[in-house]
Design an enzyme around this catalytic site. Sequence first.
Site, short mmCIF file in Angstrom:
data_model
loop_
_atom_site.label_atom_id
_atom_site.label_comp_id
_atom_site.label_asym_id
_atom_site.label_seq_id
_atom_site.Cartn_x
_atom_site.Cartn_y
_atom_site.Cartn_z
N CYS A 121 0.87 -1.18 0.00
CA CYS A 121 0.00 0.00 0.00
C CYS A 121 0.90 1.23 0.00
CB CYS A 121 -0.91 0.01 1.23
SG CYS A 121 -2.26 1.21 1.10
N CYS A 123 -0.16 4.26 1.69
CA CYS A 123 -0.56 5.27 2.69
C CYS A 123 0.49 5.56 3.75
CB CYS A 123 -1.90 4.90 3.33
SG CYS A 123 -1.87 3.35 4.24
N CYS A 131 -3.99 6.23 0.00
CA CYS A 131 -3.42 4.95 -0.41
C CYS A 131 -2.99 4.92 -1.88
CB CYS A 131 -4.41 3.83 -0.13
SG CYS A 131 -4.88 3.73 1.60
N LYS A 196 -12.57 -4.86 2.15
CA LYS A 196 -12.02 -3.96 3.17
C LYS A 196 -12.97 -2.77 3.32
CE LYS A 196 -7.85 -1.33 4.24
NZ LYS A 196 -6.44 -1.14 3.89
N LYS A 249 -11.87 -7.61 6.22
CA LYS A 249 -11.34 -6.66 7.22
C LYS A 249 -12.29 -5.51 7.43
CE LYS A 249 -7.45 -3.57 7.65
NZ LYS A 249 -6.69 -2.70 6.85
N SER A 275 -6.78 -3.22 14.51
CA SER A 275 -6.24 -2.48 15.66
C SER A 275 -7.30 -2.04 16.66
CB SER A 275 -5.45 -1.27 15.16
OG SER A 275 -6.28 -0.45 14.35
C1 PBG Z 1 -3.13 0.14 4.81
C2 PBG Z 1 -3.71 -0.63 5.95
C3 PBG Z 1 -4.55 -0.19 7.01
C4 PBG Z 1 -4.70 -1.29 7.86
C5 PBG Z 1 -3.99 -2.35 7.31
N1 PBG Z 1 -3.40 -1.92 6.11
C6 PBG Z 1 -5.11 1.14 7.31
C7 PBG Z 1 -6.19 1.65 6.46
O1 PBG Z 1 -6.60 1.09 5.48
O2 PBG Z 1 -6.68 2.73 6.76
C8 PBG Z 1 -5.48 -1.30 9.14
C9 PBG Z 1 -5.14 -2.40 10.07
C10 PBG Z 1 -5.61 -2.24 11.46
O3 PBG Z 1 -6.42 -1.36 11.81
O4 PBG Z 1 -5.15 -3.04 12.29
N2 PBG Z 1 -4.02 0.65 3.91
#
Ligand code: PBG
Length: 327
Positions: A121, A123, A131, A196, A249, A275
């Site tokens: 990614c 970001c 991203c 996602k 996710k 997270s």
């Molecule tokens: C990268 C990415 C993210 C997460 C995993 N890969 C952040 C997002 O998409 O904003 C989040 C993982 C987590 O919250 O544990 N794009």
Amino acid sequence: MLNQNFDRHRRLRNSAAMRDLVRETVLHTDDLIYPIFVKEGQEPKTEVTSMPGVFQFPLHELESEVATLIDLGIKAIILFGLPDDKDDVGSGAYHDHGIVQEAIRLVKRVAPEMIVIADTCLCEFTDHGHCGIFENGDVENDKSLELLKKTAISQAEAGADIIAPSNMMDGFVKIIREGLDEAGYNNIPIMSYAVKYASAFYGPFRDAANSAPQFGDRKTYQMDPANRLEALREAASDEREGADFLIVKPSLSYMDIIRDVRNQTNLPVVAYNVSGEYAMVKAASANGWIDEKRIVLEMLTSMKRAGVSLIITYFAKDVATYLKGDA
Ligand code: PBG
């Protein structure tokens, strides 16, 4: 005593041995993928405030962390990078000596048996925190694809075992598959973040990875949490484009989606226990309000029951420790 006319479900629960015998879902350490944040520079590791027990590691402290994981029986990690410098095209993501590429090389040198998954990614590497390439008020799909492809190839060159594209551009699996194949990496699987959602549960990750968007949000590329059929369309296109694993996710609020995707595909499905899900458990547990071990094992077992083969989780070390104790 009269034989009553109803089912006696309790017969199969009447002792621990009986319950072991009929248990349908069992969590194993082999099911776990541990996320690791690696940062540039010489500073020692720092704990992420909103994620107790999760650290940002400098390269010189990564080897001992990997040794700990191997001792615990954890077989796979997913790497996220924190570069010192960011720019508007995220060049740190596809630099030959970028932080993720260097971390991959290090882990494969000290622990060749560890499966290293590279999150693909932009970001964490863009100064705006989006991203992909940001132009005219939005992320440009096709221009971003080219950079993702470069990122995936450079991660494969560094030795990554699996490429995990997470930026939710349309066509990302197709472009990355073509790029890897052309570069001679037709044996490297793609673990796609197929489904996602634009979720508030990623809040603590954005502290951990310094990757919060500096303006706007991710709703034009990540999915609306209200949608279910759209998840099936996303999963179907990634499978058609050549994904080898499909990630859903977040996980806890999306168990229905995990089951739907499981029923639609024969690929391994992966839950990302994100997270915010981790932070909520840690906070409640720190207050003494819940039994952390039982909560964590129940949550992760439920994800497997919902249909996943693998779980990306910040609890991996805790769970591996619990399961060792139970063995
Ligand atoms: C990268 C990415 C993210 C997460 C995993 N890969 C952040 C997002 O998409 O904003 C989040 C993982 C987590 O919250 O544990 N794009």
